[in-house]
Scaffold this active site. Sequence first.
Site, PDB file in Angstrom:
ATOM      1  NE  ARG A  94      -3.916  -1.010   0.095  1.00 33.62           N
ATOM      2  CZ  ARG A  94      -4.775  -1.180  -0.855  1.00 33.62           C
ATOM      3  NH1 ARG A  94      -4.421  -1.828  -1.947  1.00 33.62           N
ATOM      4  NH2 ARG A  94      -5.979  -0.710  -0.759  1.00 33.62           N
ATOM      5  CB  SER A  95       4.366   1.901  -0.694  1.00 24.62           C
ATOM      6  OG  SER A  95       4.600   1.159  -1.880  1.00 24.62           O
ATOM      7  N   GLY A  96       1.873   2.810  -2.805  1.00 21.92           N
ATOM      8  CA  GLY A  96       1.590   3.600  -3.994  1.00 21.92           C
ATOM      9  C   GLY A  96       2.341   3.128  -5.223  1.00 21.92           C
TER      10      GLY A  96
ATOM     11  CB  SER B  23      -0.280  -0.273  -8.418  1.00 25.69           C
ATOM     12  OG  SER B  23       0.111  -1.584  -8.050  1.00 25.69           O
TER      13      SER B  23
ATOM     14  CG  HIS C 106      -4.735  -2.440  -8.455  1.00 25.33           C
ATOM     15  ND1 HIS C 106      -3.388  -2.257  -8.604  1.00 25.33           N
ATOM     16  CD2 HIS C 106      -4.941  -2.569  -7.129  1.00 25.33           C
ATOM     17  CE1 HIS C 106      -2.803  -2.279  -7.419  1.00 25.33           C
ATOM     18  NE2 HIS C 106      -3.734  -2.474  -6.502  1.00 25.33           N
TER      19      HIS C 106
ATOM     20  CD  GLU D  19      -7.358 -12.165 -14.616  1.00 27.11           C
ATOM     21  OE1 GLU D  19      -7.852 -13.313 -14.660  1.00 27.11           O
ATOM     22  OE2 GLU D  19      -7.953 -11.191 -14.124  1.00 27.11           O
TER      23      GLU D  19
END
EC number: 2.7.1.156
Length: 186
Positions: A20-22, A24, A61, A73
Amino acid sequence: MTAPSPAPTAHRTLITGGARSGKSVVAEHLLSGVPQVACLLPGPIPNAEADPEWAARIAIHQARRPAHWLTVETSDLATGIAEARGAVLIDCLGTWVTAVMDELQGWDAPESQWRNAFDARLAGFIRQWTLAAGPLVAVTNEVGMGLVPDYKSGRLFRDLLGTVNQAVAAASDDVLLVVAGRTLRL
């Protein structure tokens, strides 16, 4: 959520950081002006009934990405890169390690039963990573900065992903670390 990021100048970019750090968001921003992008997603296929949290995470996302980006995928990153037209976004290498180890049934097996196959998959991916016309961006989790995992599978995951991250970083033109939505060039 917006994350400042450098201009897309590199042909091959690895983006690492914590959960969750950014990461993406930064990766998507780097490719935002590219007309043709294939998103290679090696993680589990979202299933809202079996795992609603994972499905919701993937939906966030997907909603951020332009509608014209192709979603693929697959855990076969070498083939995914080879068949892609235009840019490639891999999100993420941590889910790729998990998928490959699941396919090889390696979590509880002796290393001698899966290591050669894992290394061959990694080598094939790195080969395509270096040969592709690009641009290419891979997202990964930074591991090994915290406590040693209590369980064998956690330690194995940390060690394998650390090895994968080093191999991809060595074959990349740029490596970015994302912390709290801030981007640092390594």
